[in-house]
Write a protein that holds these residues in place. Sequence first.
Motif, mmCIF file in Angstrom:
data_model
loop_
_atom_site.group_PDB
_atom_site.id
_atom_site.type_symbol
_atom_site.label_atom_id
_atom_site.label_comp_id
_atom_site.label_asym_id
_atom_site.label_seq_id
_atom_site.Cartn_x
_atom_site.Cartn_y
_atom_site.Cartn_z
ATOM 1 N N SER A 1 11.874 6.847 -69.777
ATOM 2 C CA SER A 1 11.843 8.066 -70.943
ATOM 3 C C SER A 1 13.299 8.046 -71.630
ATOM 4 N N ARG A 2 14.400 7.607 -70.735
ATOM 5 C CA ARG A 2 15.639 7.662 -71.299
ATOM 6 C C ARG A 2 16.442 6.916 -70.618
ATOM 7 N N ILE A 3 17.490 6.240 -71.634
ATOM 8 C CA ILE A 3 18.333 4.964 -70.754
ATOM 9 C C ILE A 3 19.793 5.342 -71.915
ATOM 10 N N ASP A 4 21.009 5.407 -71.028
ATOM 11 C CA ASP A 4 22.268 5.640 -71.558
ATOM 12 C C ASP A 4 23.149 4.377 -71.135
ATOM 13 N N TRP A 5 23.721 3.760 -71.995
ATOM 14 C CA TRP A 5 24.715 2.720 -71.635
ATOM 15 C C TRP A 5 26.060 3.093 -71.756
ATOM 16 N N SER A 6 26.871 2.559 -70.922
ATOM 17 C CA SER A 6 28.555 2.894 -70.944
ATOM 18 C C SER A 6 29.260 1.761 -69.932
ATOM 19 N N GLY A 7 30.509 1.810 -70.323
ATOM 20 C CA GLY A 7 31.227 1.000 -69.641
ATOM 21 C C GLY A 7 31.007 1.011 -68.179
ATOM 22 N N TYR A 8 30.905 2.298 -67.638
ATOM 23 C CA TYR A 8 30.667 2.403 -66.221
ATOM 24 C C TYR A 8 29.354 1.924 -65.412
ATOM 25 N N GLY A 9 28.411 1.768 -66.367
ATOM 26 C CA GLY A 9 27.056 1.495 -65.819
ATOM 27 C C GLY A 9 25.979 2.305 -66.533
ATOM 28 N N THR A 10 24.779 1.732 -66.295
ATOM 29 C CA THR A 10 23.654 2.564 -67.141
ATOM 30 C C THR A 10 22.990 3.591 -66.159
ATOM 31 N N ASN A 11 22.858 4.573 -67.048
ATOM 32 C CA ASN A 11 22.108 5.758 -66.537
ATOM 33 C C ASN A 11 20.670 5.688 -67.129
ATOM 34 N N MET A 12 19.660 5.831 -66.144
ATOM 35 C CA MET A 12 18.260 5.682 -66.748
ATOM 36 C C MET A 12 17.490 6.818 -65.915
ATOM 37 N N PHE A 13 16.550 7.225 -66.721
ATOM 38 C CA PHE A 13 15.614 8.444 -65.957
ATOM 39 C C PHE A 13 14.242 8.237 -66.687
ATOM 40 N N SER A 14 13.229 8.586 -65.627
ATOM 41 C CA SER A 14 11.963 8.429 -66.031
ATOM 42 C C SER A 14 11.151 8.970 -64.904
ATOM 43 N N ASN A 15 10.071 9.761 -65.107
ATOM 44 C CA ASN A 15 9.110 10.131 -64.183
ATOM 45 C C ASN A 15 7.574 9.864 -64.968
ATOM 46 N N TRP A 16 7.132 8.811 -64.862
ATOM 47 C CA TRP A 16 5.588 8.562 -65.481
ATOM 48 C C TRP A 16 4.806 8.482 -64.702
ATOM 49 N N LEU A 17 3.853 9.303 -65.068
ATOM 50 C CA LEU A 17 2.430 9.664 -64.215
ATOM 51 C C LEU A 17 1.315 9.292 -64.890
ATOM 52 N N SER A 18 0.308 8.635 -64.063
ATOM 53 C CA SER A 18 -0.913 8.324 -64.504
ATOM 54 C C SER A 18 -2.091 8.783 -63.632
ATOM 55 N N PRO A 19 -2.533 10.185 -64.083
ATOM 56 C CA PRO A 19 -3.678 10.838 -63.070
ATOM 57 C C PRO A 19 -4.783 9.814 -63.064
ATOM 58 N N SER A 20 -5.147 9.096 -63.943
ATOM 59 C CA SER A 20 -6.449 8.223 -64.175
ATOM 60 C C SER A 20 -6.325 6.976 -63.524
ATOM 61 N N ALA A 21 -5.228 6.531 -62.626
ATOM 62 C CA ALA A 21 -5.075 5.225 -61.901
ATOM 63 C C ALA A 21 -6.148 5.473 -60.849
ATOM 64 N N VAL A 22 -6.819 4.175 -60.690
ATOM 65 C CA VAL A 22 -7.927 4.176 -59.598
ATOM 66 C C VAL A 22 -7.963 2.970 -58.850
ATOM 67 N N ILE A 23 -8.051 1.740 -59.772
ATOM 68 C CA ILE A 23 -8.222 0.283 -59.112
ATOM 69 C C ILE A 23 -7.199 -0.464 -59.497
ATOM 70 N N ALA A 24 -6.329 -0.806 -58.526
ATOM 71 C CA ALA A 24 -5.180 -1.655 -58.612
ATOM 72 C C ALA A 24 -4.164 -1.170 -59.763
ATOM 73 N N GLN A 25 -3.821 0.106 -59.884
ATOM 74 C CA GLN A 25 -3.137 0.471 -60.986
ATOM 75 C C GLN A 25 -1.679 1.339 -60.521
ATOM 76 N N THR A 26 -0.859 1.578 -61.218
ATOM 77 C CA THR A 26 0.219 2.422 -60.905
ATOM 78 C C THR A 26 0.313 3.550 -61.276
ATOM 79 N N SER A 27 0.138 4.693 -60.275
ATOM 80 C CA SER A 27 -0.200 6.305 -60.755
ATOM 81 C C SER A 27 1.314 6.928 -60.849
ATOM 82 N N GLN A 28 2.199 6.369 -60.363
ATOM 83 C CA GLN A 28 3.477 6.916 -60.915
ATOM 84 C C GLN A 28 4.691 6.182 -60.612
ATOM 85 N N ALA A 29 5.808 6.207 -61.604
ATOM 86 C CA ALA A 29 6.906 5.435 -61.585
ATOM 87 C C ALA A 29 7.988 6.264 -62.013
#
Length: 330
Positions: A39-67
């Motif tokens: 959902s968000r990624i920031d670059w800097s000379g010190y390293g990357t900052n990255m944030f995300s909380n992706w959800l898929s409530p409909s995941a059932v068969i061989a699917q990712t439900s949270q990342a």
Amino acid sequence: MAGNPNGSSTLGDSVTTIFNKNFWQDPFAFNIQKGVPVSRIDWSGYGTNMFSNWLSPSAVIAQTSQARFDVLMGRTAHEVIQVRSILYPWGIRVVRTITLFRTSSNYVYRVDSGWQAESEGLFDFRYKFLKVDGTESPVQKPYTIHPGVVRGLFNIKNIREDDNVDDFKAFNSIGSPQDIVVDGQEIHYTGSPFQQEVICRPVWFDADVEIENVVQGQHLSFTKEGIKTGRVACKKILGYVQLAPSGIPITPTQFANLLAAQGGAIGGTINCQVALHDSNQQMRINRFDINASGLPLNNIARTIEINLLQMINEENVPEPVKPINEEYIL
């Protein structure tokens, strides 16, 4: 090793397979890939900052439900990957969660929940997907299944993978153009034809098996229809967790081939005694199986039951089991 890439992942092979095929590899076409959910990624000379909380409530068969990814200055702070799938041939819904987190000492810890059952084994393979036009398309019965005297599996626990048993692998031939289901959504695929990989990973688990008219070795219970049943504790039952493709179950032919890969039947050992047609005649059972056959377990049991009752001149003799639509998967 020794600085050379070996293709391993901190998520483990099973979770990595589901995650990668969801977000990148299957099918390999840039016009339909979702990419890693950030959902968000920031670059800097010190390293990357990255944030995300992706959800898929409909995941059932061989699917990712949270990342979930929390990366601070190029280093993992907190990561959660959760996947869901289904366990054949019992129709058990399963979930697995991998958690990575960094402590103040700078050590990174990994917690693997292992496969955990989310449902009972009631041979329920229902699923749904979104069609190209956006409407929902539920599929109630992808297979014809008649459980017979085995009503289902309950209290599923201790699910563990076994590297000594081979994965079940097959392929779906995808043409172009063709409407296919990818991660629960139907798309109009126009890329190059390819072979979509089908992977099911073997697992062992323990469960209580509910059997009709059991008289010894059980925990007594009754169905909603008032039929006396019993749940018998059973250990080391074989099953297969689907890792690919995502969003749809394997085909009926692949289901039959999965059973054939284990000599035509998948099940486990059991130790109980059942009454034949609620009579005084009893039979000991030491194994239960599911097989793709015109001669299922309840057919065999009913034939034995009829023969024994006729031997003692019993008047109340049941009818032989008849096939339903000429199909059985038991």
